[in-house]
Design an enzyme around this catalytic site. Sequence first.
Site, PDB file in Angstrom:
ATOM      1  CG  LEU A   3     -21.623  -5.736  46.409  1.00 25.43           C
ATOM      2  CD1 LEU A   3     -21.537  -4.212  46.408  1.00 25.43           C
ATOM      3  CD2 LEU A   3     -21.058  -6.295  47.709  1.00 25.43           C
ATOM      4  NE  ARG A   4     -19.002 -11.659  45.810  1.00 20.73           N
ATOM      5  CZ  ARG A   4     -17.717 -11.539  45.505  1.00 20.73           C
ATOM      6  NH1 ARG A   4     -17.343 -11.415  44.243  1.00 20.73           N
ATOM      7  NH2 ARG A   4     -16.809 -11.525  46.455  1.00 20.73           N
ATOM      8  CB  SER A  34     -28.881  -5.462  48.344  1.00 28.13           C
ATOM      9  OG  SER A  34     -27.752  -5.538  49.179  1.00 28.13           O
ATOM     10  CG  ASN A  72     -27.099   5.303  56.036  1.00 28.69           C
ATOM     11  OD1 ASN A  72     -27.007   4.233  55.432  1.00 28.69           O
ATOM     12  ND2 ASN A  72     -26.819   5.429  57.320  1.00 28.69           N
ATOM     13  CD  GLU A 127     -33.546  -6.681  55.176  1.00 34.82           C
ATOM     14  OE1 GLU A 127     -34.645  -6.254  54.775  1.00 34.82           O
ATOM     15  OE2 GLU A 127     -32.574  -6.854  54.411  1.00 34.82           O
ATOM     16  CG  LEU A 152     -25.611  -2.107  58.175  1.00 33.79           C
ATOM     17  CD1 LEU A 152     -25.094  -1.307  59.361  1.00 33.79           C
ATOM     18  CD2 LEU A 152     -24.451  -2.697  57.380  1.00 33.79           C
ATOM     19  CG  HIS A 154     -29.731  -8.113  52.872  1.00 32.97           C
ATOM     20  ND1 HIS A 154     -30.266  -6.857  52.960  1.00 32.97           N
ATOM     21  CD2 HIS A 154     -28.784  -8.036  51.906  1.00 32.97           C
ATOM     22  CE1 HIS A 154     -29.672  -6.049  52.099  1.00 32.97           C
ATOM     23  NE2 HIS A 154     -28.769  -6.753  51.431  1.00 32.97           N
ATOM     24  CB  SER A 155     -32.238 -13.863  51.467  1.00 28.74           C
ATOM     25  OG  SER A 155     -33.449 -14.002  52.180  1.00 28.74           O
ATOM     26  CD1 TRP A 156     -30.807 -13.583  45.666  1.00 32.78           C
ATOM     27  CD2 TRP A 156     -32.274 -12.316  44.564  1.00 32.78           C
ATOM     28  NE1 TRP A 156     -30.094 -12.746  44.829  1.00 32.78           N
ATOM     29  CE2 TRP A 156     -30.976 -11.960  44.142  1.00 32.78           C
ATOM     30  CE3 TRP A 156     -33.371 -11.645  44.010  1.00 32.78           C
ATOM     31  CZ2 TRP A 156     -30.750 -10.972  43.184  1.00 32.78           C
ATOM     32  CZ3 TRP A 156     -33.144 -10.655  43.059  1.00 32.78           C
ATOM     33  CH2 TRP A 156     -31.843 -10.326  42.650  1.00 32.78           C
TER      34      TRP A 156
END
Length: 343
Positions: free
Chosen positions: A96-97, A180, A208, A289, A291, A321-323
């Site tokens: 996203l960033r 992501s 979704n 994650e 979600l 949810h990470s690298w």
Amino acid sequence: MDSASSGSAVRAVCQRLAAATAAVVMMATMAAVTGSTPRASAFSREGLPVEYLDVYSAAMGRNIHVEFQNGVAPPAPDVPAAPAAPTKAVYLLDGLRAQDDYSGWDVNTPAFERFYGSGVSVVMPVGGQSSFYSDWYKPSSFNKQPYTYKWETFLTSELPQWLAANKTVSTTGNGVVGLSMSGGAALILSAYHPQQFIYAASLSGFLNPSALVMQQAIRVAMLDAGGYNVDDMWGAPWDAAWKRNDPVKQAATIARNGTRLWIYCAPGGQTDLDQGADPNLSFSANSLESLAIKSNKDFQAAYVHAGGANATFNFPPSGNHSWPYWGAQLTALKPDLIATINR
């Protein structure tokens, strides 16, 4: 309506509102997870043949930075170089960033190292913050963006043509990997450009986006990540562009294409990969994650229902949810990707 029915209806509405609020809050934290500060030590090691290209996009009216590693092996000493055959490539899309200087894949993972010597070229488009790597309707109005994002056009027409002409990279039979924000984008690119991308991987993607809760969550996340206006991307919530860019809605198309898929998502939680992780980010990493996981399972159900049978679905019991997780997945899927695109 009797009082019992009325009470049930009110509870249902409240539950939906609570879910929407939770989703919005979690998506708004995505920037903190996917926008970590670059560390010089994390960049590709000196000696790798990484190039930093500027490729002009007529659709966007500007140069786009691209990090690139050629899969062509250098000729042996004293051996005349023969004309190189086109290499296949893996396109790695950012989160996203996404920064305007380097790809998050280069900053946070040894992706170039992983593919060095594999015969596969590595293509890392740089930039595209909050873009979903899509063709937008118009420039983002909130932050006075001076041009319109046209990332799908760039990735499927302008960039492959430039790479074919200048770096001997094949325009067909390649792979695309997203994480992501770009996990769903990778699947959508394969849906509409199946000859270019015969392999697509989504790592912790939100699959979704046209769901009402996700529409609102994406709106808030894009405002937080650069002040972008989602209405300028895919229009109002009822616009057909939302479903056009929704992997769950396009699962049947992807299944018919026969694209080889790698779909990864976890429910949240800690593993050995979290050693040394910033504890301040752990809540948002787990929340995001958790979600994402339902949409990944919904995609699996839609894909299988449509007759899809060429996918690896990797849903481990824990992970966030990470690298570190996305880097590990890139390593895990590499043999499958190479075997597919080198057929």
